[in-house]
Design an enzyme around this catalytic site. Structure first.
Site, mmCIF file in Angstrom:
data_model
loop_
_atom_site.group_PDB
_atom_site.id
_atom_site.type_symbol
_atom_site.label_atom_id
_atom_site.label_comp_id
_atom_site.label_asym_id
_atom_site.label_seq_id
_atom_site.Cartn_x
_atom_site.Cartn_y
_atom_site.Cartn_z
ATOM 1 N N SER A 96 51.333 52.354 8.966
ATOM 2 C CA SER A 96 52.355 53.397 9.123
ATOM 3 C C SER A 96 53.119 53.721 7.837
ATOM 4 C CB SER A 96 53.328 53.029 10.254
ATOM 5 O OG SER A 96 52.623 52.972 11.486
ATOM 6 N N LYS A 129 39.163 56.442 8.133
ATOM 7 C CA LYS A 129 38.621 55.964 9.418
ATOM 8 C C LYS A 129 37.528 56.934 9.904
ATOM 9 C CE LYS A 129 42.966 53.655 10.128
ATOM 10 N NZ LYS A 129 43.908 53.037 11.033
ATOM 11 N N GLU A 175 47.971 44.076 6.544
ATOM 12 C CA GLU A 175 48.191 45.125 7.544
ATOM 13 C C GLU A 175 48.511 44.483 8.890
ATOM 14 O OE1 GLU A 175 46.091 49.003 6.298
ATOM 15 O OE2 GLU A 175 44.660 47.818 7.431
ATOM 16 N N GLY A 207 49.004 52.685 12.775
ATOM 17 C CA GLY A 207 48.947 53.890 13.607
ATOM 18 C C GLY A 207 50.031 53.979 14.661
ATOM 19 N N ASN A 217 42.464 55.434 3.830
ATOM 20 C CA ASN A 217 41.381 55.059 4.740
ATOM 21 C C ASN A 217 41.279 56.154 5.799
ATOM 22 O OD1 ASN A 217 39.746 53.910 6.699
ATOM 23 N ND2 ASN A 217 41.222 52.317 7.290
ATOM 24 N N HIS A 233 38.820 45.165 8.208
ATOM 25 C CA HIS A 233 39.902 45.955 8.810
ATOM 26 C C HIS A 233 40.099 45.500 10.256
ATOM 27 C CE1 HIS A 233 42.202 49.253 10.460
ATOM 28 N NE2 HIS A 233 42.538 49.547 9.212
ATOM 29 N N GLU A 291 40.552 47.049 12.876
ATOM 30 C CA GLU A 291 39.778 47.812 13.868
ATOM 31 C C GLU A 291 38.331 47.312 13.918
ATOM 32 O OE1 GLU A 291 40.879 51.691 12.424
ATOM 33 O OE2 GLU A 291 42.928 51.315 13.106
HETATM 34 P P1 PGA Z 1 47.973 53.910 9.417
HETATM 35 O O1 PGA Z 1 46.675 53.006 9.213
HETATM 36 O O2 PGA Z 1 48.494 54.244 8.031
HETATM 37 O O3 PGA Z 1 47.500 55.113 10.157
HETATM 38 O O4 PGA Z 1 48.957 53.091 10.180
HETATM 39 C C1 PGA Z 1 46.609 52.061 8.180
HETATM 40 C C2 PGA Z 1 45.254 51.385 8.170
HETATM 41 O O5 PGA Z 1 44.702 51.131 9.253
HETATM 42 O O6 PGA Z 1 44.702 51.091 7.098
#
Ligand code: PGA
Length: 243
Positions: free
Chosen positions: A203, A11, A159, A165, A9, A89, A91
């Site tokens: 992560s 983003k 997640e 992140g 992803n 997601h 976010e």
């Molecule tokens: P990350 O994000 O691997 O940077 O922690 C995962 C995600 O949001 O799908």
């Protein structure tokens, strides 16, 4: 056993110059024994046509078209060459107030456009610390996963919001507990629940991927930061192939 899936992803990252990362990855993993999905920003989807991998959007609208300035429909993503889309997601849920009802409607729109929805669920740190994780997962599963879900049209990504992140990862026991719980809940609703792919996200890196992929009911990963560079994503794909 469902076919495993390594999903990236990107983003809100990636310009045309960054497409070289995808081409490098495609050269290295042309013979991959797992599915590979890249979800670049919408602006790059069309430019990914012809790449060996599956390509996905990161969000879609609930409607097929209309007066929704700035939004993208699932049909448009499919038309641009995508065959997947991420829905729900954290976010999106946090930045745009997306509720389970909206996520379910977006996932239905994805299915109707012929896309596989990667539906994301996961608890916040407060919810984890107050012992509410499985309750939150149950609510999100009940509300976000539409009734017409099948193993073909849906992937579920667990997640934990606090792991995205941050470099923080749940223990392998915590991941296993949630994934087996999700599998059990899905079996109450869907005949082909055993084949619905369950991804872990948050992560994931080359250094922790093999351990995570050894956990029961983990069928792959949804990777953010470590999917942006071929050199970072490649070891995760290899770890999945070896799991
Ligand atoms: P990350 O994000 O691997 O940077 O922690 C995962 C995600 O949001 O799908």
């Amino acid at each position: 056993m469902p076919r495993k899936l390594a999903a990236g992803n990107w983003k809100m990252n990636g310009l045309r110059a960054n497409l070289t990362e995808i081409h490098t990855l495609a050269e290295r993993h042309a013979e991959a024994s797992v599915d590979i999905l890249i979800c670049p920003p919408t602006t790059l989807i069309h430019a990914c046509n012809g790449v060996l991998f599956d390509i996905g959007g990161q969000d879609c609208h609930t409607e097929t078209g209309g007066a929704h300035t700035g939004d993208i429909s699932a049909q448009m993503l499919a038309d641009a060459g995508a065959n997947y889309v991420i829905t729900g997601h954290s976010e999106r849920r946090a930045d745009h107030g997306e509720t389970d009802v909206i996520v379910a409607a977006k996932s239905t729109a994805a299915h109707e456009a012929g896309l596989t929805a990667v539906i994301c669920i996961g608890e916040t740190l407060d919810e984890r610390e107050s012992g509410a994780t499985l309750e939150v997962i149950d609510t999100q599963l009940a509300g976000s996963i539409p009734d017409q879900t099948t193993a073909q049209n849906t992937v579920i990504a667990y997640e934990p919001v606090w792991a995205i992140g941050t470099g923080k990862v749940p223990t392998l026991d915590q991941i296993g507990e949630v994934h087996s719980h999700i599998r059990a809940r899905l079996s109450e609703r869907f005949a082909d629940s055993a084949d619905i792919r369950l991804l872990y996200g948050g992560s994931v890196k080359g250094s922790n991927a093999a351990d995570i992929f050894a956990v029961a009911n983990v069928d792959g990963a949804l990777v953010g930061g470590a999917s942006l560079k071929a050199d970072d994503f490649s070891p995760i794909i290899t770890a999945l192939e070896n799991s």
